[in-house]
Design an enzyme around this catalytic site. Sequence first.
Site, short mmCIF file in Angstrom:
data_model
loop_
_atom_site.label_atom_id
_atom_site.label_comp_id
_atom_site.label_asym_id
_atom_site.label_seq_id
_atom_site.Cartn_x
_atom_site.Cartn_y
_atom_site.Cartn_z
N GLU A 129 4.73 -4.87 7.21
CA GLU A 129 4.00 -3.78 7.87
C GLU A 129 4.50 -3.50 9.28
O GLU A 129 4.48 -2.35 9.73
CB GLU A 129 2.49 -4.11 7.92
CG GLU A 129 1.79 -4.04 6.57
CD GLU A 129 1.85 -5.31 5.76
OE1 GLU A 129 2.62 -6.23 6.13
OE2 GLU A 129 1.14 -5.42 4.75
N GLY B 98 0.61 -4.90 0.92
CA GLY B 98 -0.62 -4.99 0.13
C GLY B 98 -0.42 -5.72 -1.19
O GLY B 98 -1.37 -6.28 -1.75
N ALA C 287 0.87 -1.18 0.00
CA ALA C 287 0.00 0.00 0.00
C ALA C 287 0.91 1.23 0.00
O ALA C 287 2.06 1.16 0.44
CB ALA C 287 -0.89 -0.02 1.24
N GLU D 133 -0.66 -9.31 -0.33
CA GLU D 133 -2.09 -9.57 -0.09
C GLU D 133 -2.85 -9.68 -1.41
O GLU D 133 -3.76 -10.50 -1.55
CB GLU D 133 -2.67 -8.47 0.80
CG GLU D 133 -2.11 -8.53 2.22
CD GLU D 133 -2.39 -7.27 3.02
OE1 GLU D 133 -1.99 -6.18 2.59
OE2 GLU D 133 -3.03 -7.38 4.08
#
Length: 260
Positions: free
Chosen positions: A134, A111, A66, A114
């Site tokens: 993260e 992300g 992200a 993911e």
Amino acid sequence: MSDAPLLVARDEGIVTLTVNRPKALNALNRAVLEALRAEVATLAADRAVRAVILTGAGEKSFVAGADIAVMSEMGPREALDFAELGHATLDALSALPMPVIAAVNGFCLGGGCELSLACDLVYAADNAKFGQPEVKLGLIPGFGGTQRLARRVGPMRAADLVLSGRMIGADEAKAIGLCVEVFPRGELMGQVVERARTIAAMGPVAVRAAKAVQARGVEAPLATANAFEREAFAGLFATHDAKEGMGAFLARRDAAFEDR
Ligand code: DAK
């Protein structure tokens, strides 16, 4: 080169989606997620699409996570909105009726990892790096990583990655089941397209049924999951394509599937 956040290319029944922010290593911001969500909604209704390939633009990265610059400005309210957008997008991607294949061409972090976990199949280039870093940022995965990762590789291997934030190479990713095969970097897309074409040549009703039954089954007790399989298996005997596939085998010819 277009500056659209998501590039869409179609070759017969195979659609390739390319996250297109190479200068930021394809980090996911709202524009990318919204474009992906809109494209997935279109694909969900398109029965002519047999397989979807997802990759990242440029030489270095699939998706490096992200967008940290965007997240650094967020409070809890905006973070929840962002996480909801990420979850809705990844849920819709994973619920597509046709197989979705990730071609991981470099960094596949946070992300990005993911995103790969929402795909049915993950193939990686030999330069790929996977990880959920993260915790290094004082965060946890926010797009389903704490849940989908454990389901894919097992809870202890997931804990190893999520708690340490360490990056692993393509061979280790393959060893733990984060990707299914590793190819030399220059061969990745050719190999992935070939595999997508193989799937596209199979009976499409059966391919969709296999994906759907497997996805429903992992969330259910084994007896219930096996009942899903029996029902779907029996239902296929009412299709043209099953009769055609078995008839073609017996007649020693190629099957001509009609998606019905
Ligand atoms: N976000 C924004 N920009 C990024 C980025 C990212 N994730 N990753 C790389 N970039 C940008 C860099 O800032 C740099 O931009 P410029 O300085 O050139 O403008 C450019 O991409 C090239 O990166 P580097 O210069 O750093 O390239 P290197 O080859 O030296 O290093 C790297 C590559 C991938 C090792 C490094 O860039 C890196 O460590 N990147 C961050 C990887 C990372 O930590 N990913 C996880 C992000 S956190 C949630 C929702 C979602 C999430 C969590 C919570 N809620 C809303 C609750 C998810 C979180 C994440 O994914």
